[in-house]
Design a protein around this motif. Structure first.
Motif, PDB file in Angstrom:
ATOM      1  N   SER A   1       2.315   0.124  -9.222  1.00 19.17           N
ATOM      2  CA  SER A   1       1.639   0.870  -8.164  1.00 19.17           C
ATOM      3  C   SER A   1       2.624   1.563  -7.232  1.00 19.17           C
ATOM      4  O   SER A   1       2.349   2.644  -6.717  1.00 19.17           O
ATOM      5  N   SER A   2       3.772   0.947  -7.002  1.00 19.28           N
ATOM      6  CA  SER A   2       4.767   1.533  -6.104  1.00 19.28           C
ATOM      7  C   SER A   2       5.622   2.583  -6.795  1.00 19.28           C
ATOM      8  O   SER A   2       6.397   3.280  -6.136  1.00 19.28           O
ATOM      9  N   GLY A   3       5.516   2.668  -8.119  1.00 12.95           N
ATOM     10  CA  GLY A   3       6.301   3.644  -8.854  1.00 12.95           C
ATOM     11  C   GLY A   3       7.718   3.198  -9.148  1.00 12.95           C
ATOM     12  O   GLY A   3       8.533   3.987  -9.634  1.00 12.95           O
ATOM     13  N   VAL A   4       8.025   1.919  -8.878  1.00 12.57           N
ATOM     14  CA  VAL A   4       9.372   1.410  -9.137  1.00 12.57           C
ATOM     15  C   VAL A   4       9.674   1.428 -10.629  1.00 12.57           C
ATOM     16  O   VAL A   4      10.792   1.710 -11.058  1.00 12.57           O
ATOM     17  N   ALA A   5       8.663   1.104 -11.445  1.00 15.11           N
ATOM     18  CA  ALA A   5       8.852   1.059 -12.893  1.00 15.11           C
ATOM     19  C   ALA A   5       7.567   1.513 -13.576  1.00 15.11           C
ATOM     20  O   ALA A   5       6.484   1.464 -12.991  1.00 15.11           O
ATOM     21  N   THR A   6       7.690   1.964 -14.814  1.00 14.70           N
ATOM     22  CA  THR A   6       6.520   2.380 -15.584  1.00 14.70           C
ATOM     23  C   THR A   6       5.773   1.164 -16.109  1.00 14.70           C
ATOM     24  O   THR A   6       6.301   0.039 -16.098  1.00 14.70           O
ATOM     25  N   ALA A   7       4.553   1.387 -16.596  1.00 16.81           N
ATOM     26  CA  ALA A   7       3.764   0.294 -17.162  1.00 16.81           C
ATOM     27  C   ALA A   7       4.488  -0.335 -18.348  1.00 16.81           C
ATOM     28  O   ALA A   7       4.454  -1.563 -18.539  1.00 16.81           O
TER      29      ALA A   7
END
Length: 621
Positions: A431-437
């Motif tokens: 959700s924070s965009g730190v890492a992809t799914a």
């Protein structure tokens, strides 16, 4: 192991390997599939480490993982066929007299064989043509990747023939072969007429033929593929070669790499007992209040879904841990099944939802936005179900029920803490965009494996191997559906049906509200009949552009259709999720039929709120 519903066969794995069609032949295939699954995890983890630890991305990792992925999908599809784990409808088949069931099933097998025979030369040609396309990072012909498609089709055809002669008499096989051959000849003779009538032939092949295949017991993936292949071959001038490209696209998208990894995570959750520790902790803090065990059941599904991403894994983890105590307190088994089924439907939007990952890939929507919105939507549905559970438990007997001592609660919290942390890691990172799914799914698997080995009793090499093979089979069944459904959706779109639906929707009285109501009905019905992923992949390319034309936010519309689809999935008499819940809870479907409808209506109430108030879905974006 067997997972069989009354009206759907979801998987039927013989405990005796020799009873399966290709048991000896499939052992090395299972070994290779396990290696490929392990390689996908290792490659993705190497990419994560290179990107975030040593700050030197390995550009070739994604390509190598993609090669492993398409081979994993096709070999996994073959394993699923050997195990009879491809999803198929058996409701109508069982209504036939016994003397007709054998010939009809043999005809279904012949239809699948016809599809594979028709696709094989095209698949080999596709692999040959890809030799002239070189990958950007590894600098090798793309044939090394797509060769998995014809190899997988060849193995599936061999397994199908072996199974046909093992399960049916020669007379039944001949009847089935003659029926399919006769239909093929008729379609070929009438091909000019099919082309002349335009979209009427589209409806014939992609609706009637697919529906007939479903009713005959043809697995859903092959129904989609067979209908599309027949339409392209007999009712259009489009070469069937195009279909392979669409299937390749549907099965090998980079974003879909997280699907088998999250499936593996669900296996780890079940095997290590991490899910049970969460259930035990929640029971210690909620179990002493009226409707407390219902709260625990629903909340456990909410939290556990945030780890596994799989409804079946969620229900199989929670039910055995809670049902005995719920029965002791006077809860009726039908009521428990109703809560289990609708709770799983509620939790399907909780990250890391495989449904949301696939939808994001197909509809081009940010998975981080879908995850954030799905969490809030699930809370709304959870509150609706909990309110109903509390009202229905107003006469629940609480005699002998005591609040758990604080010391016990703290002990269970310490035990469950490593497992409780995992859903928040997954949700927060994406959700924070730190890492992809995909990256988060890999980190979660490594974390769960380490925690399972160190804190939860360890995992044997044999168990790990079994999990890898099971993951390959389940992922193959999912991805083959995605591939054939995407090719079918492409054919529908190319025929201009999307524009026809858009024009129809635009002229509905009531505008956007009528379109939302129509969407809910469509996805509810498709959720009943086709299960979740096929319905989304089939209809998303058609419906999302129309929603955008009405000015709807794609995330808001995604939440509406996913919730509607999940409600349909659990709605009797056809919804497969309902029968899965009955099977897991060992309750006859007839007994649970009446109990589930109030909970279905609670979910419908939540869906109406989500549709009417877009800020519920969009407030966290």
């Amino acid at each position: 192991m067997t997972v069989v519903s009354e009206d759907f066969i979801v998987g039927e794995v013989s405990e005796n390997p020799e009873a399966r069609a290709g048991s000896s032949f499939m052992r090395p295939v299972e070994f290779v599939s396990a290696l490929l699954m392990a390689a996908v995890v290792v490659l993705l983890m190497a990419g994560v480490i290179s990107r975030y630890v040593i700050n030197t991305p390995l550009v070739w990792v994604e390509e190598a993982a993609s090669i492993c992925f398409i081979w994993l999908a096709m070999l996994g599809s073959a394993i699923a066929l050997d195990r009879n784990e491809h999803l198929r409808l058996t409701l109508f088949l069982r209504l036939l007299p016994d003397r007709l069931q054998g010939p009809v099933e043999a005809t279904a097998l012949a239809a699948v064989a016809a599809f594979l025979i028709g696709m094989l030369p095209i698949a080999y040609e596709y692999a040959y043509e890809e030799w002239f396309i070189t990958s950007a990072a590894l600098h090798i012909p793309n044939t090394f990747r797509v060769a998995g498609i014809p190899v997988g089709f060849t193995m599936m055809l061999g397994l199908l023939i072996a199974h046909a002669f093992r399960a049916h008499s020669l007379r039944e096989i001949l009847i089935g072969t003659l029926v399919v051959a006769a239909l093929t000849a008729i379609f070929w003779v009438l091909s000019d007429q099919f082309i002349a009538i335009g979209n009427v032939s589209l409806a014939f092949f992609l609706v009637l033929i697919v529906a007939f295949g479903l009713a005959s017991g043809v697995p859903i993936a092959f129904c989609f593929g067979l209908g599309t292949l027949c339409y392209l071959a007999f009712a259009s001038y489009v070469p069937a070669y195009v279909m392979i490209g669409r299937m390749d696209e549907g099965m090998s998208g980079v974003i879909l790499l997280s699907v088998p990894v999250f499936v593996l995570l669900g296996c780890l959750l079940d095997t290590t007992g991490m899910g049970k520790t969460i259930v035990d902790f929640l029971a210690s803090i909620l179990g002493h209040v009226k409707a407390g065990m219902s709260y625990v059941l629903l909340t456990s599904l909410f939290i556990v879904s945030g780890i596994s991403g799989s409804k079946v894994s969620d229900m199989a983890t929670v039910a055995p841990a809670l049902f005995p105590e719920m029965k002791r307190r006077g809860n009726k088994p039908p009521e428990m099944i109703a809560q289990l089924a609708t709770g799983a439907a509620m939790a399907d939007t909780v990250p890391p939802s495989i449904v949301l990952i696939v939808l994001g890939a197909v509809a081009g929507i940010s998975i981080a936005d879908l995850f954030a919105s799905g969490f809030v939507v699930a809370i709304v549905l959870l509150l609706a179900l909990m309110a109903l559970a509390r009202w229905r438990a107003r006469k629940e007997s609480m005699g002998g029920v005591r609040r758990a001592p604080l010391k016990v609660v703290l002990q269970l919290l310490v035990i469950a803490a490593p497992a409780l942390v995992l859903p928040f890691i997954i949700r927060g990172a994406v959700s924070s965009g730190v890492a992809t799914a995909t990256e988060v799914s890999t980190i979660a698997v490594v974390y769960a494996l380490a925690i399972g080995i160190v804190l939860y009793g360890g995992i044997s090499y044999r168990t790990i191997y079994k999990m890898l093979v099971d993951t390959a089979a389940m992922s193959g069944a999912i991805l083959l559906i995605l591939g054939t459904a995407l090719s079918m959706a492409w054919a529908i779109t190319q025929a201009g049906v999307g524009q026809t639906i858009a024009d129809f929707a635009a002229n509905l009285p009531g505008g956007v509200f009528s379109f939302i109501a129509m969407s809910i009905v469509i996805f509810f019905v498709l959720g009943c009949v086709l299960e979740g992923l096929p319905a989304l992949v089939l209809m998303s390319p058609l419906m999302f552009p129309i929603a955008a034309g009405f000015g709807m936010h794609p995330v808001h519309y995604a939440m509406i259709v996913v919730v509607a689809m999940n409600i349909g999935l659990m709605a009797p008499p056809i919804g497969i999720g309902f029968y899965l819940a009955c099977r897991i809870g060992n309750v006859p479907p007839d007994d649970a039929l009446r109990a589930i409808w109030p909970y279905i209506m609670a979910l419908v109430t939540g869906l109406v709120m989500i549709a009417a108030f877009p800020w519920i879905s969009l407030s966290v974006l």
